[in-house]
Structures are given as structure tokens and as C-alpha cells.
Design an enzyme around this catalytic site. Structure first.
Site, PDB file in Angstrom:
ATOM      1  N   HIS A   1      38.763  40.765  35.578  1.00  0.00           N
ATOM      2  CA  HIS A   1      39.780  40.949  36.855  1.00  0.00           C
ATOM      3  C   HIS A   1      39.462  40.663  38.341  1.00  0.00           C
ATOM      4  O   HIS A   1      40.337  40.325  38.836  1.00  0.00           O
ATOM      5  CB  HIS A   1      39.664  42.533  36.586  1.00  0.00           C
ATOM      6  CG  HIS A   1      40.816  43.268  37.677  1.00  0.00           C
ATOM      7  ND1 HIS A   1      42.207  43.123  37.654  1.00  0.00           N
ATOM      8  CD2 HIS A   1      40.565  44.142  38.652  1.00  0.00           C
ATOM      9  CE1 HIS A   1      42.667  43.573  38.686  1.00  0.00           C
ATOM     10  NE2 HIS A   1      41.882  44.575  39.306  1.00  0.00           N
TER      11      HIS A   1
ATOM     12  N   ASP B   1      35.944  51.679  43.076  1.00  0.00           N
ATOM     13  CA  ASP B   1      37.229  50.627  43.704  1.00  0.00           C
ATOM     14  C   ASP B   1      37.020  50.741  45.082  1.00  0.00           C
ATOM     15  O   ASP B   1      36.211  51.283  45.723  1.00  0.00           O
ATOM     16  CB  ASP B   1      38.425  51.295  42.981  1.00  0.00           C
ATOM     17  CG  ASP B   1      39.631  50.148  42.870  1.00  0.00           C
ATOM     18  OD1 ASP B   1      39.412  49.195  43.407  1.00  0.00           O
ATOM     19  OD2 ASP B   1      40.691  50.491  42.556  1.00  0.00           O
TER      20      ASP B   1
HETATM   21 FE1  N7H Z   1      42.458  45.699  40.717  1.00  0.00          FE
HETATM   22  N1  N7H Z   1      39.596  48.553  37.654  1.00  0.00           N
HETATM   23  O1  N7H Z   1      39.220  49.369  37.516  1.00  0.00           O
HETATM   24  O2  N7H Z   1      39.448  47.637  36.822  1.00  0.00           O
HETATM   25  N2  N7H Z   1      40.486  46.240  40.863  1.00  0.00           N
HETATM   26  N3  N7H Z   1      42.773  47.045  39.346  1.00  0.00           N
HETATM   27  N4  N7H Z   1      44.285  45.197  40.972  1.00  0.00           N
HETATM   28  N5  N7H Z   1      41.808  44.468  42.075  1.00  0.00           N
HETATM   29  C1  N7H Z   1      39.441  45.776  41.573  1.00  0.00           C
HETATM   30  O3  N7H Z   1      36.686  44.763  44.465  1.00  0.00           O
HETATM   31  C2  N7H Z   1      41.918  47.846  38.722  1.00  0.00           C
HETATM   32  C3  N7H Z   1      45.403  45.912  40.155  1.00  0.00           C
HETATM   33  C4  N7H Z   1      43.099  43.426  42.608  1.00  0.00           C
HETATM   34  O4  N7H Z   1      38.387  40.510  46.163  1.00  0.00           O
HETATM   35  C5  N7H Z   1      38.367  46.322  41.224  1.00  0.00           C
HETATM   36  O5  N7H Z   1      37.557  46.630  45.437  1.00  0.00           O
HETATM   37  C6  N7H Z   1      42.697  48.756  37.960  1.00  0.00           C
HETATM   38  C7  N7H Z   1      46.651  44.976  40.455  1.00  0.00           C
HETATM   39  C8  N7H Z   1      42.255  42.680  43.776  1.00  0.00           C
HETATM   40  O6  N7H Z   1      37.108  40.533  44.451  1.00  0.00           O
HETATM   41  C9  N7H Z   1      38.452  47.235  40.255  1.00  0.00           C
HETATM   42  C10 N7H Z   1      44.018  48.667  38.340  1.00  0.00           C
HETATM   43  C11 N7H Z   1      46.276  43.989  41.301  1.00  0.00           C
HETATM   44  C12 N7H Z   1      40.851  43.123  43.923  1.00  0.00           C
HETATM   45  C13 N7H Z   1      39.883  47.206  39.801  1.00  0.00           C
HETATM   46  C14 N7H Z   1      44.152  47.355  39.017  1.00  0.00           C
HETATM   47  C15 N7H Z   1      44.772  43.997  41.531  1.00  0.00           C
HETATM   48  C16 N7H Z   1      40.671  44.112  42.774  1.00  0.00           C
HETATM   49  C17 N7H Z   1      36.854  46.198  41.920  1.00  0.00           C
HETATM   50  C18 N7H Z   1      45.237  49.091  37.601  1.00  0.00           C
HETATM   51  C19 N7H Z   1      47.164  42.952  41.910  1.00  0.00           C
HETATM   52  C20 N7H Z   1      40.019  42.461  44.550  1.00  0.00           C
HETATM   53  C21 N7H Z   1      36.644  46.776  43.216  1.00  0.00           C
HETATM   54  C22 N7H Z   1      45.491  50.653  37.051  1.00  0.00           C
HETATM   55  C23 N7H Z   1      48.308  42.360  41.291  1.00  0.00           C
HETATM   56  C24 N7H Z   1      39.041  41.445  44.054  1.00  0.00           C
HETATM   57  C25 N7H Z   1      36.845  46.012  44.562  1.00  0.00           C
HETATM   58  C26 N7H Z   1      38.036  40.868  44.990  1.00  0.00           C
HETATM   59  C27 N7H Z   1      39.505  44.789  42.667  1.00  0.00           C
HETATM   60  C28 N7H Z   1      40.271  47.887  38.696  1.00  0.00           C
HETATM   61  C29 N7H Z   1      45.178  46.999  39.306  1.00  0.00           C
HETATM   62  C30 N7H Z   1      44.060  43.306  42.256  1.00  0.00           C
HETATM   63  C31 N7H Z   1      37.363  48.174  39.656  1.00  0.00           C
HETATM   64  C32 N7H Z   1      42.338  49.901  36.786  1.00  0.00           C
HETATM   65  C33 N7H Z   1      47.997  45.434  40.073  1.00  0.00           C
HETATM   66  C34 N7H Z   1      42.710  41.387  44.567  1.00  0.00           C
END
Ligand code: N7H
Length: 480
Positions: free
Chosen positions: A334, A196
Site C-alpha cells: 500500500h 497511521d
Molecule cells: Fe493509506 N492502512 O492501514 O493500511 N495508509 N490507507 N490511503 N496511504 C498509509 O505512512 C490505509 C488510503 C496513502 O508516503 C499507512 O502515514 C487504510 C486511500 C498515502 O509512504 C497505512 C486505508 C489513499 C500514504 C495506511 C487507507 C491512501 C498512505 C502508513 C483505508 C489514497 C503515505 C502510515 C481504510 C487514495 C505513503 C503512513 C507514503 C499511508 C492504511 C486509505 C493513500 C497504515 C486502512 C484511499 C499517500
């Protein structure tokens, strides 16, 4: 036309643009007592403890230098005792200290509790009133939050004791939670196992050397009252150079998620069941656990790509097949849902206003043997999600409500994309589906029977500038 002054890095709280470095982090939610004057006087002594952007840049330089020196001497670097503090107020907190003029953000002014149902959080409706299944702390009024991040519990606890001693009985702590970077090879990975903290936008005039593919956005999309703040005309003077901090306590059902992957491997010639499960996980997230993006590594993991900041964000879903097929990455994955890149840009729609800066940290223990055997969560763990933006309705709220929970997003696709399998929330959680999980059968829908990320609440906060904390919110009397 008036020109907007450039950002002042000594005035902006350090977590917003630079991100306070952390191995551990304590988030302490508080209410202000009826001794409001006492609180505001004591705030004067708190202000020097709040970390500025300039200070964080200095801390980051010291950490890099320390690592280089250790590498040159062929040893592991010692952890530098570094701690940083962020302070933010909810709308209840601002009112309590007498800051009443509207800040120009209806979502902030209404508070997150009023938004819970709209975000898709679960709860019960009695006599027309919706009550979410949240932790009690977030169902009562939280006035403010301290986020204290650092290298160890020792440095963090020492700073927390100092804050408690200064504020004394002028605050009442309602809830505290500690997060930590996961151990060993899971460092930097969230609890489902995915790397992440890879993709955040660069901010103009601050991140002067963005990584390839990292988009640069104008400062006003993160900071109020700065260049391109969509609501700049409605901001009171005390809002300038502050940012909205959205906090969400998100539990993750890891054994249940792993069990789902195990039971539903993608079946393709040459893939073992384990590889099929790994592939399904990557298709749900849009990146492999290593961080390698599916758009660049669609068929198998490429750990070197995942670990390389020069390459791991350099994609836009703009391969010829990307717009109309899910060959490389499902539309609902996601990272594609939450930052659709060319899916909207190719339609002439900019996503600059929807970008957020994420600063979350995992909380809770590692999965135990019992949990693996029972395929059931027995200990609470998840993500203390925190993000910054200048307009909540364009940032967090929009991403959650209008993208992740919206089955028709991204728009103009041949198949209905479905829910974001990671954070998408449905009125009936058993009804969640997505298309494109199997690249060989893209019209098939996959049932996502469990919401593996469960919201237990949160709040919308405002992180003011240092000068506003000192000169407007604090009363400027030094207590000896
Ligand atoms: Fe997410 N996951 O493990 O699956 N997220 N996220 N997120 N997220 C991202 O690119 C995760 C949550 C965004 O620019 C990665 O840094 C989990 C909320 C955005 O390409 C992974 C939870 C919201 C991005 C996860 C969670 C977002 C992003 C890839 C909750 C907004 C960047 C790593 C437990 C409402 C996208 C990375 C881009 C990336 C996960 C929550 C948003 C692995 C487990 C609540 C904008």
C-alpha cells in the site's frame, strides 16, 4: 513573469497544512435551504469559528507546552479543551450560493458520484446508469461539510450546537458521523492495527523543519493559486489559498482481514505461523504495525524505528535491490503504490504533483468477541478518509485509479505488481492478486479474495480561504 505571493497562514484553513489536533471528530454534511440569502448572512458569524493555520500552530504549541509541564511534574498531561472547525463546499453548494464560475478542476465540478465507477466502487448498472452501493446521503446532493475536531465530545458538541444555532433552518443536516482516535496502545493506529499518519509531505515555507526523508513540495500542489499550482491560470480570484478536500467513507472488514492473514502466513524457516501472518500483513501494507517501513526493516519488526519520526520516513526504495526485486518491499504494498518514491524518480518522473496531505480518522467500535469468533464484521467501522490537494485528478483520483487499482504499477518491474491489497479495487473483486507477498518466491501471485476496504461514498469539496468565506461567500450582515 509574475511572481506568486507567499502563503498567508492566517488566511488558510487550519486543517490543510497544519492538521487540527484531534481525539474525536464529527463530520456533518448539510444541504443549504432555499433561504440562500439567510445562509450567506449567517455565514458571517460562522467565519470567526473557522480555524486558521496560525491558530492551529498556536494550539499545537500549547499542547506541547502542556505535555512538557506535566512531564516535568511527573504526571500525565490533562487534555486541553481545544476545538477546531473546517468548512468546505461541494460544487452543488457553490452553485447554490451563486458561485458559478468554473474553478478549473473537472473532477470537482463533476462531483464524486460521477466518479464512483471510475474509482472502482461497487454498484449496479441499470439502463446504462451506474449507481454505487453508497450510503444514501452521498447519492443525494451534499452542499457542504463541517469537520469539527477536538479533545472531547463535550467541546465538539458545544461547537456543533453553536453552529446549529447560528445557521438555524438555513441548513438541513443530511448525515453526521463521529470518528475517534483508537483506545489504549492502538492510539494512532487504524482499525487493521497499523500506525497511521506517519507520512505526509512537508509544504515549502510552512513546514520549515521537515523530518529526515520527508519530501518538501511547493505550496501550489496543495493550495490553489499558489506557487506551482498546475492550473493557476484557470483559477478565479475566490479560489486562491483554498484546497480541494476529498472525503471518503471507507468501511474496513477487520475480522475478515485478520482471518486472511491467519490462513495465509508467510512460511519461512524460523517463523512461527503467528509471525508468518504478522509478516504477511506488513508485506501488504509496506510497514509493520509499529510503523517501521519494510524498506528499512525488511525481515522483522523494529518498534523503536516505527516510533521514531527522525527515521521512520527516511527511505526511498533506492537500495540496489529495490528497483528490480521485491526482497525488501512488495511493489504493490500500500505505501509503495501510493507514494512510489524512487520507483518513479529513478525514471526521471517527479511525484510532487501527486502528493496529498492526509487527515483521516478511524470511526466505529473496536472489534468485538463475537466478530472474532465468527470471523465476520457485524459492526460498521473504518476510516473517515480526508485528504487535501490542488488538483483532484493528480492527487486522490490518480492515486486510487491509476496507481492502487492499476495492476501494472509501479511500471518497469520484472513481475506484474498487482493490486494495492489494502485499497485497490477491481471490477471483479474476487480477481484481485498481487506478486511478491513472499520474498522467497516473488513471482508467485497471492490471491486477495476480499476487498477489505469498502467505499460507502464521499464527495469532492472545496475548502475556501478565510477571507473568501468572509468577503465573497458571506453577505457581511451581522445578525443580532
Ligand atoms: Fe493509506 N492502512 O492501514 O493500511 N495508509 N490507507 N490511503 N496511504 C498509509 O505512512 C490505509 C488510503 C496513502 O508516503 C499507512 O502515514 C487504510 C486511500 C498515502 O509512504 C497505512 C486505508 C489513499 C500514504 C495506511 C487507507 C491512501 C498512505 C502508513 C483505508 C489514497 C503515505 C502510515 C481504510 C487514495 C505513503 C503512513 C507514503 C499511508 C492504511 C486509505 C493513500 C497504515 C486502512 C484511499 C499517500
Amino acid at each position: 513573469m509574475t511572481t506568486v505571493p507567499p502563503v498567508d497562514l492566517k488566511n488558510i484553513q487550519g486543517d490543510i497544512l497544519a492538521g487540527i489536533p484531534k481525539k474525536f471528530e464529527t463530520t456533518m454534511f448539510f444541504q443549504i435551504s432555499n433561504d440562500v440569502e439567510g445562509f450567506r448572512k449567517r455565514l458571517t458569524q460562522i467565519v470567526p469559528l473557522i480555524t486558521t493555520t496560525t491558530e492551529v500552530s498556536g494550539h499545537r504549541e500549547a499542547i506541547s507546552k502542556n505535555k512538557e509541564e506535566a512531564a516535568a511534574q511527573g504526571r500525565k498531561p490533562d487534555l486541553l479543551p481545544i476545538v477546531g472547525v473546517t468548512l468546505a463546499f461541494s460544487q452543488f453548494g457553490l452553485k447554490k450560493i451563486g458561485v458559478n464560475d468554473p474553478i478549473g478542476d473537472p473532477a470537482f465540478q463533476a462531483g464524486q458520484l460521477a466518479d464512483a465507477q471510475n474509482l472502482g466502487d461497487k454498484g449496479t448498472t441499470t439502463n446504462g446508469t451506474f449507481t454505487p452501493d453508497w450510503l444514501p446521503a452521498f447519492k443525494n446532493q451534499v452542499h457542504g461539510v463541517f469537520v469539527i475536531a477536538g479533545d472531547s465530545h463535550i467541546t465538539i458538541d458545544a461547537r456543533l450546537v453553536q453552529i446549529r444555532l447560528i445557521l438555524g433552518t438555513t441548513i438541513h443536516e443530511v448525515f453526521s458521523v463521529t470518528g475517534n482516535v483508537r483506545p489504549g496502545d492502538q492510539k494512532g493506529h487504524e482499525h487493521f492495527g497499523f500506525l497511521d499518519g506517519i507520512s505526509n509531505p512537508a509544504v515549502q515555507n510552512f513546514d520549515t523543519k521537515p523530518f529526515p526523508g520527508q519530501e518538501t513540495i511547493r505550496p501550489g500542489f496543495i493550495l490553489l493559486g499558489r506557487d506551482q499550482d498546475p492550473n493557476i491560470a484557470n483559477r478565479p480570484a475566490w479560489a486562491v489559498e483554498g484546497s480541494f478536500l476529498v472525503f471518503r467513507y471507507l468501511s474496513q472488514l477487520v475480522p475478515e482481514f485478520d482471518d486472511f492473514l491467519k490462513k495465509n502466513p508467510i512460511v519461512l524457516p524460523g517463523l512461527t505461523p503467528e509471525q508468518g501472518s504478522e509478516f504477511l500483513g506488513a508485506r501488504l501494507v509496506g510497514r509493520w504495525k509499529s510503523g517501521a517501513p519494510l524498506d528499512l526493516a525488511p525481515l522483522q519488526d523494529d518498534p523503536a524505528l516505527g516510533a521514531d519520526p527522525q527515521r521512520n520516513n527516511n527511505f526511498r526504495y533506492d537500495f540496489p535491490e529495490d528497483f528490480q526485486t521485491q526482497d525488501r518491499c512488495p511493489f504493490a504494498a500500500h505505501v509503495r503504490k501510493t507514494n512510489p518514491r524512487n520507483d518513479l524518480e529513478s525514471l526521471g518522473i517527479s511525484t510532487e504533483k501527486n502528493r496529498i496531505i492526509r487527515r483521516g480518522v478511524p470511526f466505529g467500535p473496536e472489534v468485538t468477541k463475537d466478530e472474532v469468533t465468527q470471523k465476520k464484521t457485524l459492526h460498521d467501522r473504518g476510516l473517515l478518509f480526508r485528504c487535501y490537494q490542488s488538483v483532484i485528478a493528480n492527487g486522490f483520483q490518480f492515486i486510487q485509479h491509476s496507481w492502487a487499482n492499476n495492476t501494472g504499477f509501479p511500471i518497469q518491474k520484472p513481475e506484474v505488481p498487482g493490486f494495492d491489497p489494502i485499497i485497490g479495487q477491481a471490477a471483479d473483486p474476487t480477481s484481485r492478486t498481487m506478486s511478491g507477498s513472499n520474498p522467497q518466491n516473488q513471482t508467485a501471485t497471492l490471491s486477495l479474495p476480499t476487498e477489505w476496504v469498502v467505499s460507502k461514498g464521499g464527495e469532492y469539496f472545496f475548502a475556501p480561504s478565510i477571507s473568501v468565506l468572509r468577503d465573497t461567500f458571506a453577505l457581511g450582515v451581522h445578525i443580532v
